[in-house]
Design an enzyme around this catalytic site. Structure first.
Site, PDB file in Angstrom:
ATOM      1  N   ARG A 266      54.633  73.029 -43.140  1.00 26.11           N
ATOM      2  CA  ARG A 266      53.822  73.293 -41.952  1.00 26.11           C
ATOM      3  C   ARG A 266      54.343  74.564 -41.300  1.00 26.11           C
ATOM      4  O   ARG A 266      55.559  74.798 -41.226  1.00 26.11           O
ATOM      5  CB  ARG A 266      53.891  72.130 -40.952  1.00 26.11           C
ATOM      6  CG  ARG A 266      53.126  70.893 -41.381  1.00 26.11           C
ATOM      7  CD  ARG A 266      51.634  71.133 -41.314  1.00 26.11           C
ATOM      8  NE  ARG A 266      50.853  69.946 -41.623  1.00 26.11           N
ATOM      9  CZ  ARG A 266      50.394  69.633 -42.824  1.00 26.11           C
ATOM     10  NH1 ARG A 266      50.695  70.418 -43.857  1.00 26.11           N
ATOM     11  NH2 ARG A 266      49.668  68.550 -43.023  1.00 26.11           N
ATOM     12  N   GLU A 295      47.724  79.152 -37.997  1.00 32.07           N
ATOM     13  CA  GLU A 295      46.678  79.290 -39.025  1.00 32.07           C
ATOM     14  C   GLU A 295      45.447  78.467 -38.635  1.00 32.07           C
ATOM     15  O   GLU A 295      45.569  77.451 -37.944  1.00 32.07           O
ATOM     16  CB  GLU A 295      47.207  78.829 -40.389  1.00 32.07           C
ATOM     17  CG  GLU A 295      47.546  77.346 -40.449  1.00 32.07           C
ATOM     18  CD  GLU A 295      48.064  76.902 -41.801  1.00 32.07           C
ATOM     19  OE1 GLU A 295      47.341  76.131 -42.455  1.00 32.07           O
ATOM     20  OE2 GLU A 295      49.169  77.308 -42.190  1.00 32.07           O
ATOM     21  N   HIS A 315      47.277  78.497 -47.333  1.00 35.45           N
ATOM     22  CA  HIS A 315      47.400  77.032 -47.358  1.00 35.45           C
ATOM     23  C   HIS A 315      46.670  76.432 -48.565  1.00 35.45           C
ATOM     24  O   HIS A 315      45.791  75.584 -48.422  1.00 35.45           O
ATOM     25  CB  HIS A 315      46.861  76.425 -46.061  1.00 35.45           C
ATOM     26  CG  HIS A 315      47.525  75.117 -45.728  1.00 35.45           C
ATOM     27  ND1 HIS A 315      47.796  74.736 -44.441  1.00 35.45           N
ATOM     28  CD2 HIS A 315      47.977  74.105 -46.525  1.00 35.45           C
ATOM     29  CE1 HIS A 315      48.376  73.535 -44.438  1.00 35.45           C
ATOM     30  NE2 HIS A 315      48.487  73.142 -45.709  1.00 35.45           N
TER      31      HIS A 315
END
Length: 353
Positions: A266, A295, A315
């Site tokens: 994360r 993000e 991601h």
């Protein structure tokens, strides 16, 4: 005349594709409401459509909070997230309302481990700078030199070259990543983990050593030692207040100048400004990140995007067909189990979090 059974309403915030959606459509007792596009539905759509729902399938980028639960109403029995992490869901509200939460661990361990090692290789070997030479048309005038675009080698150079792999978080994905690093010749592993139980740590370490006999060291350490000793450091711990900016300026200043850092967990675990400064000033060699704080609102002006020795991908750590179809399938199975009042395939014990 037999009474017609009322259908259960389920809301799916993103179409899960032709391999997965029939698992819902083929359930005659379900009324399926789905956002039919590949882009994110957005909270406004979810708030509008979740009213009266008995269950829902959500994505990792959606904030599921009291506003969503209030909009859903009292029928909501289960929330199923197509992700391992669940820091986007308000667990206190779930517990208060007695709603079950399912997630999708295990199935993506291999794909995320693969991408973690990929990022370490890309960051260590100056891939960002090297591909720019080609993509910007600079190769014809670039000029080869013996040490141009050199970086630290991933694998040891000799039997005397002992390399250490470090982990923040030491769960399934970290252990799958460790197995890959052993293939590169790493013999030492140090890690920090949420559990501080010495007996539990000893049990894990003995199990891993038995599984990988070439490892000489598997040791839980403190953060300072982890920073000092890691040649490659993988961040694979959950998000949340406990791990917020666990990698900060103090931590980064202790790292080896030849070290590579990878964040595939994360974005909130790493202070982006501190990492950009560390790369610019040479506190460590390079970084590979699949996640970044804030993000997806990351532009070309972001300090890590501008940093030549930071490789960033959007991601996609679990982005293989096998993993995503598997995740979608488990998300549906969790939903159906929650609606039926039986144990979920993968349930987050909300009251214990």
């Amino acid at each position: 005349m037999a009474e017609v059974q009322k259908k259960l309403k389920v809301v799916v915030s993103l179409d899960l594709g032709p391999e997965v959606m029939p698992l819902l459509y083929n359930q005659p007792n379900l009324d399926v409401v789905v956002w039919p596009h590949e882009s994110a539905s957005g909270k406004e759509w979810l708030l509008k459509n979740i009213a009266g729902a008995d269950g829902c399938i959500i994505m990792l980028f959606e904030k599921i909070d009291a506003e969503v639960f209030d909009a859903a109403g009292p029928n909501l029995k289960v929330v199923s997230t197509m992700s391992v992490g669940y820091d986007h869901v308000d667990l206190k509200e779930l517990a208060k309302r007695g709603i079950k939460l399912g997630n999708t661990p295990d199935i993506l361990s291999d794909s995320v481990a693969d991408s973690s090692v990929m990022l370490a290789l890309m960051a260590g070997r100056n891939t960002k700078q090297a591909t720019n030479v080609v993509e910007k048309g600079e190769w014809p005038g670039w000029g080869w030199s013996p040490y141009g675009l050199c970086g630290p080698q991933m694998s040891p150079n000799s039997p005397q070259d002992i390399r250490t792999v470090g982990f923040i978080g030491f769960g399934r994905i970290a252990q799958a990543t460790l197995a890959r690093m052993i293939g590169f010749g790493y013999t030492r592993c140090v890690y920090v983990a949420r559990s501080k139980d010495p007996a539990r740590a000893k049990e894990i370490e003995q199990t891993i050593k038995a599984r990988h006999p070439t490892l000489t060291t598997v040791q839980r350490v403190e953060l300072d030692q982890l920073a000092r000793e890691s040649d490659v450091l993988y961040i694979l711990a959950p998000g949340g207040p406990e791990t917020y900016h666990i990698v900060n300026e103090t931590f980064l200043k202790q790292m080896k100048k030849t070290a590579v850092l990878v964040n595939n967990a994360r974005g909130t675990l790493v202070d982006s400004d501190a990492l950009a400064k560390a790369l610019k000033e040479g506190w460590l060699w390079g970084a590979g990140v699949d996640v970044v704080e804030g993000e997806p609102n990351v532009t070309v002006d972001h300090p890590l995007v501008k940093e030549p020795r930071c490789v960033m991908i959007p991601h996609i750590g679990s982005a293989t067909w096998e993993s995503r179809i598997g995740m979608g399938t488990i998300a549906v199975q969790n939903l159906l189990a929650g609606l039926a009042g039986i144990p979920l395939v993968a349930e987050v014990q909300v009251s214990k979090v």
